[in-house]
Design a protein around this motif. Structure first.
Motif, mmCIF file in Angstrom:
data_model
loop_
_atom_site.group_PDB
_atom_site.id
_atom_site.type_symbol
_atom_site.label_atom_id
_atom_site.label_comp_id
_atom_site.label_asym_id
_atom_site.label_seq_id
_atom_site.Cartn_x
_atom_site.Cartn_y
_atom_site.Cartn_z
ATOM 1 N N ALA A 54 33.619 17.287 36.094
ATOM 2 C CA ALA A 54 33.370 18.715 35.840
ATOM 3 C C ALA A 54 33.913 19.122 34.474
ATOM 4 O O ALA A 54 33.280 19.904 33.759
ATOM 5 C CB ALA A 54 34.004 19.564 36.942
ATOM 6 N N VAL A 55 35.065 18.576 34.102
ATOM 7 C CA VAL A 55 35.650 18.890 32.794
ATOM 8 C C VAL A 55 34.744 18.357 31.685
ATOM 9 O O VAL A 55 34.463 19.052 30.704
ATOM 10 C CB VAL A 55 37.071 18.299 32.661
ATOM 11 C CG1 VAL A 55 37.624 18.492 31.264
ATOM 12 C CG2 VAL A 55 38.002 18.911 33.694
ATOM 13 N N LYS A 56 34.248 17.133 31.852
ATOM 14 C CA LYS A 56 33.363 16.539 30.841
ATOM 15 C C LYS A 56 32.061 17.331 30.726
ATOM 16 O O LYS A 56 31.535 17.507 29.625
ATOM 17 C CB LYS A 56 33.084 15.078 31.179
ATOM 18 C CG LYS A 56 34.291 14.192 30.962
ATOM 19 C CD LYS A 56 34.002 12.747 31.362
ATOM 20 C CE LYS A 56 35.207 11.861 31.154
ATOM 21 N NZ LYS A 56 34.975 10.484 31.600
ATOM 22 N N ALA A 57 31.551 17.816 31.832
ATOM 23 C CA ALA A 57 30.328 18.628 31.800
ATOM 24 C C ALA A 57 30.582 19.927 31.028
ATOM 25 O O ALA A 57 29.741 20.367 30.233
ATOM 26 C CB ALA A 57 29.851 18.938 33.219
ATOM 27 N N LYS A 58 31.744 20.546 31.215
ATOM 28 C CA LYS A 58 32.105 21.764 30.488
ATOM 29 C C LYS A 58 32.247 21.467 28.998
ATOM 30 O O LYS A 58 31.782 22.245 28.153
ATOM 31 C CB LYS A 58 33.414 22.333 31.062
ATOM 32 C CG LYS A 58 34.040 23.457 30.261
ATOM 33 C CD LYS A 58 33.289 24.763 30.399
ATOM 34 C CE LYS A 58 34.127 25.903 29.785
ATOM 35 N NZ LYS A 58 33.358 26.747 28.917
ATOM 36 N N ILE A 59 32.868 20.341 28.664
ATOM 37 C CA ILE A 59 33.016 19.957 27.256
ATOM 38 C C ILE A 59 31.639 19.826 26.610
ATOM 39 O O ILE A 59 31.403 20.349 25.520
ATOM 40 C CB ILE A 59 33.813 18.644 27.120
ATOM 41 C CG1 ILE A 59 35.267 18.860 27.522
ATOM 42 C CG2 ILE A 59 33.721 18.078 25.702
ATOM 43 C CD1 ILE A 59 36.067 17.582 27.709
ATOM 44 N N MET A 60 30.733 19.131 27.270
ATOM 45 C CA MET A 60 29.399 18.926 26.691
ATOM 46 C C MET A 60 28.622 20.240 26.595
ATOM 47 O O MET A 60 27.890 20.459 25.628
ATOM 48 C CB MET A 60 28.612 17.874 27.475
ATOM 49 C CG MET A 60 29.160 16.457 27.307
ATOM 50 S SD MET A 60 29.448 15.938 25.590
ATOM 51 C CE MET A 60 27.818 16.121 24.874
ATOM 52 N N ALA A 61 28.787 21.136 27.554
ATOM 53 C CA ALA A 61 28.116 22.442 27.478
ATOM 54 C C ALA A 61 28.648 23.236 26.283
ATOM 55 O O ALA A 61 27.874 23.825 25.514
ATOM 56 C CB ALA A 61 28.320 23.222 28.775
ATOM 57 N N ASP A 62 29.975 23.228 26.098
ATOM 58 C CA ASP A 62 30.560 23.939 24.958
ATOM 59 C C ASP A 62 30.169 23.268 23.640
ATOM 60 O O ASP A 62 29.970 23.952 22.631
ATOM 61 C CB ASP A 62 32.088 24.001 25.090
ATOM 62 C CG ASP A 62 32.546 24.974 26.168
ATOM 63 O OD1 ASP A 62 31.702 25.720 26.721
ATOM 64 O OD2 ASP A 62 33.758 24.987 26.474
ATOM 65 N N TYR A 63 30.044 21.950 23.652
ATOM 66 C CA TYR A 63 29.654 21.231 22.433
ATOM 67 C C TYR A 63 28.210 21.567 22.030
ATOM 68 O O TYR A 63 27.926 21.799 20.862
ATOM 69 C CB TYR A 63 29.826 19.726 22.629
ATOM 70 C CG TYR A 63 29.630 18.942 21.357
ATOM 71 C CD1 TYR A 63 30.611 18.929 20.376
ATOM 72 C CD2 TYR A 63 28.465 18.222 21.132
ATOM 73 C CE1 TYR A 63 30.433 18.226 19.192
ATOM 74 C CE2 TYR A 63 28.283 17.515 19.961
ATOM 75 C CZ TYR A 63 29.268 17.515 18.995
ATOM 76 O OH TYR A 63 29.092 16.827 17.818
ATOM 77 N N LYS A 64 27.320 21.615 23.010
ATOM 78 C CA LYS A 64 25.932 21.997 22.726
ATOM 79 C C LYS A 64 25.870 23.421 22.175
ATOM 80 O O LYS A 64 25.108 23.710 21.244
ATOM 81 C CB LYS A 64 25.078 21.893 23.998
ATOM 82 C CG LYS A 64 24.808 20.479 24.437
ATOM 83 C CD LYS A 64 24.048 20.474 25.757
ATOM 84 C CE LYS A 64 23.974 19.088 26.340
ATOM 85 N NZ LYS A 64 23.349 19.089 27.664
#
Length: 188
Positions: A54-64
């Motif tokens: 879930a943390v990695k998914a949030k990181i990738m969403a913020d990165y996009k």
């Protein structure tokens, strides 16, 4: 039967009946299972779940969101664009400096930058603030038009990014960014 005959019969009987060879003594007394009997069923162990998914998914969403915001900010051609929403540290200083310099010399940007793919390469949730490294692949379709009207097009340049992020107020913000050759980890 005489004693000698009885003794001979007894010796012969023991040899034939009770006196087993070493090979016979080693064979199991239980019959072997037939070859067609299936092995006992083995239940596969469940696949381990990544506790940081879930943390990695949030990181990738913020990165996009960072890539999209950086693209929008660049084409506004104004150094006051609020890059702070997705950037901090050296990355923020560098983009403001670059856009400010282009603004001063009259260069105008058009086009966009597009996020292609990415992955979280490292994550440290124990750091204060928490940190992450993202390898990404971005395509730049930017054009730069000079004050004299000369146009330079990126024309779909693929850039492999290696960016450092920190968690600030619930948002993963890029603090260090680096564009590399497309053969680097982000685009391969």
């Amino acid at each position: 039967m005489g004693t000698a005959g009885l003794a001979a019969c007894l010796v012969a009987g023991l040899a034939a009946c009770g006196g087993q060879s070493d090979k016979a003594a080693q064979t199991p007394e239980t019959p072997l299972l037939p070859a067609t009997t299936p092995p006992p069923s083995v239940t596969p162990s469940p696949k381990p779940v990544d506790p940081t998914a879930a943390v990695k998914a949030k990181i990738m969403a913020d990165y996009k969101a960072y890539i999209a915001d950086r693209s929008r900010g660049t084409v506004t051609n104004h150094p006051s664009y609020p890059y702070e929403r997705h950037m901090t540290g050296n990355a923020l200083s560098a983009i403001k400096s670059a856009v400010g310099g282009m603004y001063l010399i009259g260069t105008k940007y058009g086009g966009n930058m597009v996020f292609v793919k990415g992955r979280v390469a490292a994550l440290n949730l124990k750091a204060k603030p928490a940190t992450a490294t993202v390898y990404g692949c971005v395509i730049s379709n930017l054009t730069a038009t000079s004050k004299k009207g000369k146009v330079r097009r990126d024309g779909g340049i693929r850039a492999s990014t290696h960016d450092q992020l920190v968690l600030v107020g619930g948002t993963w913000k890029v603090t260090e960014n680096q564009s590399n050759d497309p053969r680097e980890p982000g685009c391969v």
